[in-house]
Enzyme design. Sequence first.
Site, PDB file in Angstrom:
ATOM      1  CD  GLU A 218      30.901  36.417  45.928  1.00 35.76           C
ATOM      2  OE1 GLU A 218      32.066  36.231  46.335  1.00 35.76           O
ATOM      3  OE2 GLU A 218      30.486  35.980  44.845  1.00 35.76           O
TER       4      GLU A 218
ATOM      5  CB  CYS B 231      39.554  39.799  39.704  1.00 38.10           C
ATOM      6  SG  CYS B 231      38.239  40.207  40.866  1.00 38.10           S
TER       7      CYS B 231
ATOM      8  CB  SER C 122      42.301  46.460  49.395  1.00 41.11           C
ATOM      9  OG  SER C 122      43.056  45.942  48.312  1.00 41.11           O
TER      10      SER C 122
ATOM     11  CB  SER D 259      45.561  45.422  44.412  1.00 44.79           C
ATOM     12  OG  SER D 259      44.628  45.064  45.404  1.00 44.79           O
ATOM     13  CG  LEU D 260      52.819  46.245  43.295  1.00 40.74           C
ATOM     14  CD1 LEU D 260      52.648  47.644  42.718  1.00 40.74           C
ATOM     15  CD2 LEU D 260      54.053  46.176  44.200  1.00 40.74           C
ATOM     16  CG  HIS D 261      48.159  41.934  42.191  1.00 41.67           C
ATOM     17  ND1 HIS D 261      48.197  41.087  43.281  1.00 41.67           N
ATOM     18  CD2 HIS D 261      47.012  42.656  42.319  1.00 41.67           C
ATOM     19  CE1 HIS D 261      47.116  41.276  44.020  1.00 41.67           C
ATOM     20  NE2 HIS D 261      46.392  42.227  43.469  1.00 41.67           N
TER      21      HIS D 261
ATOM     22  CB  CYS E 173      35.960  38.722  45.251  1.00 42.52           C
ATOM     23  SG  CYS E 173      36.339  39.213  46.928  1.00 42.52           S
TER      24      CYS E 173
END
Length: 357
Positions: free
Chosen positions: A104, A131, A203, A226-228, A345
């Site tokens: 994608e 995800c 990323s 990408s910490l989150h 995604c």
Amino acid sequence: MQEAMSDRSPAAIKRRDVHTVSHSELVSLLEELGQPKFRAKQIEEWVWEKNVSNFDDMSNLPKALRATLSEHLTLGGVEEVARQLSNDGSRKYLLRFPDGVCVECVGMPSRNKLAVCASTQAGCAMGCAFCATGASGLTRSLTSGEIYEQVMHVRDDFNARVTSVVLMGQGEPFMNYDATLGALRKLNSPEGAGIGARHLTVSTCGVIPMIKRFANEPEQFTLAISLHSAVQKTRDMLMPGVKKYSLLRLYDMMGEYVDKTGRRPTYEYALIKGVNDTDAELAALCDFCKDNLAHVNIIQLNHVKGSKFLPSSDVRAQEFVRRLGNVGVEATIRNSRGSDIDAACGQLRQNVEAGLV
């Protein structure tokens, strides 16, 4: 294939994708075919700048050469399996490569600019809990040409120059490092897409050895992490693929990265209701980012059907921005694009496979 083309007959590379052929290899092939070296530059212009899908379109090449090239090489190419159009102008694509693998990508237009979000792998092995891509696992890594072709497909569909690219789609770019870097360099090259290095962003979930390697590359490409969560237990649950890289090691590595490059990284933080949006999580995020050169990108989580995770409120997102600002950390809420389509995604692929699109 790394061997010099001069060591092989043209038949030995029959139907090789021209995107995987280096300039020197192409020159060697043309010499074996009795063609002058300058033809290589002409072919590369058609491939990388004009994105042609047929050798017959290479109008400044002799007809006989076009026919011969088509016997030995392919132009790769992607097939558009599905496309979704958002009310905000964004377009999401499911593209299929010749071997049947699908990925994608997204085109996001705004104010005479066109940003593209592209994938570096088909699927992903990192297994991030929120995800959609991670739920399917990894199919394979993409070549640099396949990453590049996504951007060109979006460019041609919009009929507009791409002004920025984020490698933030499916996959972990730093688990496909060489192809990712090759794509970035071709996107940056005047003989490719000609996009400024600072407008090309990678990323990563935080693959520390590759961050170190990336810091030593000569180009000014941009890095996003990408910490989150800045709480180890929470991050381990959300992002099991990077458990072995502790937050302490990541913190030290990012300090190294800033010292080495002088560039400000972005930390991506998808707010998940009741998981990483608590006061304790916010305090930990402030501690992680303060006194460092950093920008925090607060993301409103895209809800994935069947997922237990829900997005936080707008009010909570604003509180994160305010509190980070109080400790001197610049933070913004990412403008959500494509919220009326399969924005996350992996969603479009899943829905196509389920016959829902």
